[in-house]
Design a protein around this motif. Structure first.
Motif, PDB file in Angstrom:
ATOM      1  N   MET A 127       0.807  -1.216   0.000  1.00  0.00           N
ATOM      2  CA  MET A 127       0.000   0.000   0.000  1.00  0.00           C
ATOM      3  C   MET A 127       0.841   1.269   0.000  1.00  0.00           C
ATOM      4  O   MET A 127       0.611   2.185  -0.793  1.00  0.00           O
ATOM      5  N   ALA A 128       1.832   1.347   0.869  1.00  0.00           N
ATOM      6  CA  ALA A 128       2.636   2.566   0.976  1.00  0.00           C
ATOM      7  C   ALA A 128       3.347   2.880  -0.337  1.00  0.00           C
ATOM      8  O   ALA A 128       3.439   4.048  -0.739  1.00  0.00           O
ATOM      9  N   ASP A 129       3.838   1.848  -1.030  1.00  0.00           N
ATOM     10  CA  ASP A 129       4.543   2.060  -2.294  1.00  0.00           C
ATOM     11  C   ASP A 129       3.578   2.486  -3.397  1.00  0.00           C
ATOM     12  O   ASP A 129       3.890   3.366  -4.215  1.00  0.00           O
ATOM     13  N   VAL A 130       2.419   1.849  -3.440  1.00  0.00           N
ATOM     14  CA  VAL A 130       1.413   2.183  -4.452  1.00  0.00           C
ATOM     15  C   VAL A 130       0.947   3.623  -4.283  1.00  0.00           C
ATOM     16  O   VAL A 130       0.874   4.398  -5.249  1.00  0.00           O
ATOM     17  N   VAL A 131       0.649   4.002  -3.059  1.00  0.00           N
ATOM     18  CA  VAL A 131       0.162   5.358  -2.800  1.00  0.00           C
ATOM     19  C   VAL A 131       1.242   6.395  -3.111  1.00  0.00           C
ATOM     20  O   VAL A 131       0.962   7.439  -3.709  1.00  0.00           O
ATOM     21  N   LYS A 132       2.480   6.103  -2.733  1.00  0.00           N
ATOM     22  CA  LYS A 132       3.563   7.036  -3.010  1.00  0.00           C
ATOM     23  C   LYS A 132       3.704   7.275  -4.507  1.00  0.00           C
ATOM     24  O   LYS A 132       3.884   8.424  -4.951  1.00  0.00           O
ATOM     25  N   ALA A 133       3.611   6.215  -5.311  1.00  0.00           N
ATOM     26  CA  ALA A 133       3.733   6.348  -6.762  1.00  0.00           C
ATOM     27  C   ALA A 133       2.568   7.145  -7.348  1.00  0.00           C
ATOM     28  O   ALA A 133       2.757   8.016  -8.201  1.00  0.00           O
ATOM     29  N   LEU A 134       1.347   6.855  -6.886  1.00  0.00           N
ATOM     30  CA  LEU A 134       0.175   7.535  -7.416  1.00  0.00           C
ATOM     31  C   LEU A 134       0.135   9.009  -7.011  1.00  0.00           C
ATOM     32  O   LEU A 134      -0.406   9.843  -7.733  1.00  0.00           O
ATOM     33  N   ALA A 135       0.710   9.325  -5.848  1.00  0.00           N
ATOM     34  CA  ALA A 135       0.678  10.705  -5.349  1.00  0.00           C
ATOM     35  C   ALA A 135       1.831  11.550  -5.873  1.00  0.00           C
ATOM     36  O   ALA A 135       1.951  12.714  -5.494  1.00  0.00           O
ATOM     37  N   ALA A 136       2.660  10.993  -6.726  1.00  0.00           N
ATOM     38  CA  ALA A 136       3.885  11.680  -7.139  1.00  0.00           C
ATOM     39  C   ALA A 136       3.635  12.886  -8.044  1.00  0.00           C
ATOM     40  O   ALA A 136       4.474  13.785  -8.112  1.00  0.00           O
ATOM     41  N   THR A 137       2.500  12.938  -8.746  1.00  0.00           N
ATOM     42  CA  THR A 137       2.240  14.052  -9.658  1.00  0.00           C
ATOM     43  C   THR A 137       1.936  15.320  -8.861  1.00  0.00           C
ATOM     44  O   THR A 137       1.368  15.256  -7.769  1.00  0.00           O
ATOM     45  N   PRO A 138       2.280  16.502  -9.403  1.00  0.00           N
ATOM     46  CA  PRO A 138       2.108  17.757  -8.650  1.00  0.00           C
ATOM     47  C   PRO A 138       0.675  18.042  -8.211  1.00  0.00           C
ATOM     48  O   PRO A 138       0.465  18.660  -7.165  1.00  0.00           O
ATOM     49  N   ASP A 139      -0.310  17.630  -9.013  1.00  0.00           N
ATOM     50  CA  ASP A 139      -1.702  17.923  -8.674  1.00  0.00           C
ATOM     51  C   ASP A 139      -2.180  17.150  -7.445  1.00  0.00           C
ATOM     52  O   ASP A 139      -3.151  17.550  -6.799  1.00  0.00           O
ATOM     53  N   ASN A 140      -1.533  16.036  -7.144  1.00  0.00           N
ATOM     54  CA  ASN A 140      -1.918  15.238  -5.978  1.00  0.00           C
ATOM     55  C   ASN A 140      -1.209  15.801  -4.748  1.00  0.00           C
ATOM     56  O   ASN A 140      -0.046  15.542  -4.506  1.00  0.00           O
ATOM     57  N   ALA A 189      -0.367   2.131   8.100  1.00  0.00           N
ATOM     58  CA  ALA A 189      -0.227   3.505   8.573  1.00  0.00           C
ATOM     59  C   ALA A 189       1.233   3.837   8.868  1.00  0.00           C
ATOM     60  O   ALA A 189       1.726   4.907   8.502  1.00  0.00           O
ATOM     61  N   SER A 190       1.929   2.922   9.524  1.00  0.00           N
ATOM     62  CA  SER A 190       3.335   3.146   9.850  1.00  0.00           C
ATOM     63  C   SER A 190       4.175   3.281   8.583  1.00  0.00           C
ATOM     64  O   SER A 190       5.012   4.182   8.459  1.00  0.00           O
ATOM     65  N   ASN A 191       3.952   2.383   7.627  1.00  0.00           N
ATOM     66  CA  ASN A 191       4.699   2.440   6.368  1.00  0.00           C
ATOM     67  C   ASN A 191       4.372   3.700   5.577  1.00  0.00           C
ATOM     68  O   ASN A 191       5.237   4.288   4.929  1.00  0.00           O
ATOM     69  N   MET A 192       3.098   4.118   5.631  1.00  0.00           N
ATOM     70  CA  MET A 192       2.690   5.312   4.901  1.00  0.00           C
ATOM     71  C   MET A 192       3.428   6.535   5.436  1.00  0.00           C
ATOM     72  O   MET A 192       3.914   7.375   4.667  1.00  0.00           O
ATOM     73  N   ILE A 193       3.520   6.650   6.750  1.00  0.00           N
ATOM     74  CA  ILE A 193       4.206   7.780   7.367  1.00  0.00           C
ATOM     75  C   ILE A 193       5.686   7.782   6.976  1.00  0.00           C
ATOM     76  O   ILE A 193       6.269   8.827   6.682  1.00  0.00           O
ATOM     77  N   ASP A 194       6.304   6.607   6.957  1.00  0.00           N
ATOM     78  CA  ASP A 194       7.731   6.509   6.644  1.00  0.00           C
ATOM     79  C   ASP A 194       8.043   6.847   5.189  1.00  0.00           C
ATOM     80  O   ASP A 194       9.056   7.480   4.889  1.00  0.00           O
ATOM     81  N   ASN A 195       7.170   6.406   4.265  1.00  0.00           N
ATOM     82  CA  ASN A 195       7.513   6.436   2.842  1.00  0.00           C
ATOM     83  C   ASN A 195       7.010   7.653   2.075  1.00  0.00           C
ATOM     84  O   ASN A 195       7.540   7.976   1.010  1.00  0.00           O
TER      85      ASN A 195
END
Length: 287
Positions: free
Chosen positions: A97-110, A132-138
């Motif tokens: 989850m943390a990796d997927v979200v980080k990649a999807l959120a990478a664009t400036p509009d996000n 949640a822990s991984n999301m905060i870290d990544n």
């Protein structure tokens, strides 16, 4: 238009967070990217040697897409017919989850990530790879952590908690917070947690000049300051949450290496673990 990325694993807690994020998006007039990470058993170390056929993998993708669409429809039906309605797009991807979200959120509009928290001790979360822990870290973008059962209410006051050990680093995050506060018409309360031994005339003068600079540069009058005298940061944070009449707490997550994480507590993770208020986490400098 700006977009809020909302992560869900379809647990009740993550659905509560998504509902909160949906109403927040409506208030700040933002669109939504609703995302789900598909973790197949072969990717989980405890699963051992498990192999999946392409057909089974495609079924997982279809099931995820269907569940996201159903949840999207439920969110859309929860709003009244009038007023701003966020446009929701859905995305499923394989991975953690943390990796997927980080990649999807990478664009400036996000500009913001919203995620739910899971109950359990932080140390266990770290070892077991809690979302949640991984999301905060990544994350490279601000993350809004929402506890299970949290219902949306108008955000009138946001507290930014800091020890002011790195004022210049704090400054950039305060300006980011002011950006969101302006859209919410919310007050920003700068909460300085400090023990009496570190409180000096020099520090007081520095803080006064600091606040004047923030007020002038941010062009936002609703910024206030409060000093909390406490030797323990976690106790100071608890106090402001219980007595500060705030609707959201904001902090910067300072990253640690592996050994540092095992022996040094992260105040941000401690708060995410038990806080009932939404917690806005700004990513700190990675070491």
């Amino acid at each position: 238009m700006k977009t809020i990325v909302i992560a869900t694993d379809f647990s009740e807690g993550s659905k509560d967070a998504a509902r909160y994020g949906y109403h927040l998006a409506r208030q700040v007039r933002s669109n939504i990217l609703l995302c789900h990470a598909i973790i197949i058993p072969a990717e989980i170390p405890q699963a051992g040697m498990v192999f999946w056929q392409d057909e089974e993998y495609e079924l997982l993708l279809e099931d995820s897409a269907s569940a996201l669409h159903e949840f999207k429809e439920m969110l859309d039906s929860s709003l009244p017919a009038t007023g701003f309605r966020p446009v929701i797009s859905c995305k499923s991807q394989p991975g953690i989850m943390a990796d997927v979200v980080k990649a999807l959120a990478a664009t400036p509009d996000n500009e913001l990530i919203v995620s739910g928290t899971h109950q359990g001790r932080v140390f266990n979360n770290l070892l077991l790879g809690n979302h949640a822990s991984n999301m905060i870290d990544n994350a490279d973008k601000p993350v809004l952590m929402v506890s299970p059962g949290t219902e949306f209410r108008p955000i009138k006051k946001i507290a930014y908690a800091t020890e002011f050990k790195d004022p210049e680093n704090d400054l950039q995050h305060i300006y980011q917070l002011v950006y969101w506060a302006k859209q919410l018409n919310a007050e920003v309360l700068l909460v300085h947690i400090c023990n009496e031994k570190k409180e000096s005339p020099v520090l007081k003068e520095m803080i006064a000049d600091y606040l004047v600079g923030i007020s002038n540069n941010a062009d936002y009058p609703n910024i206030y300051y409060r000093l909390i005298r406490n030797d323990r940061v976690d106790e100071g944070l608890d106090w402001i949450c219980d007595h500060g009449q705030i609707d959201m707490l904001a902090m910067v997550h300072q990253h640690h290496n592996l050994f540092g994480e095992l022996f040094a507590h992260s105040h941000t993770k401690q708060m995410a673990d038990h806080l009932q208020l939404p917690l806005l986490v700004f990513p700190g400098t990675k070491s």
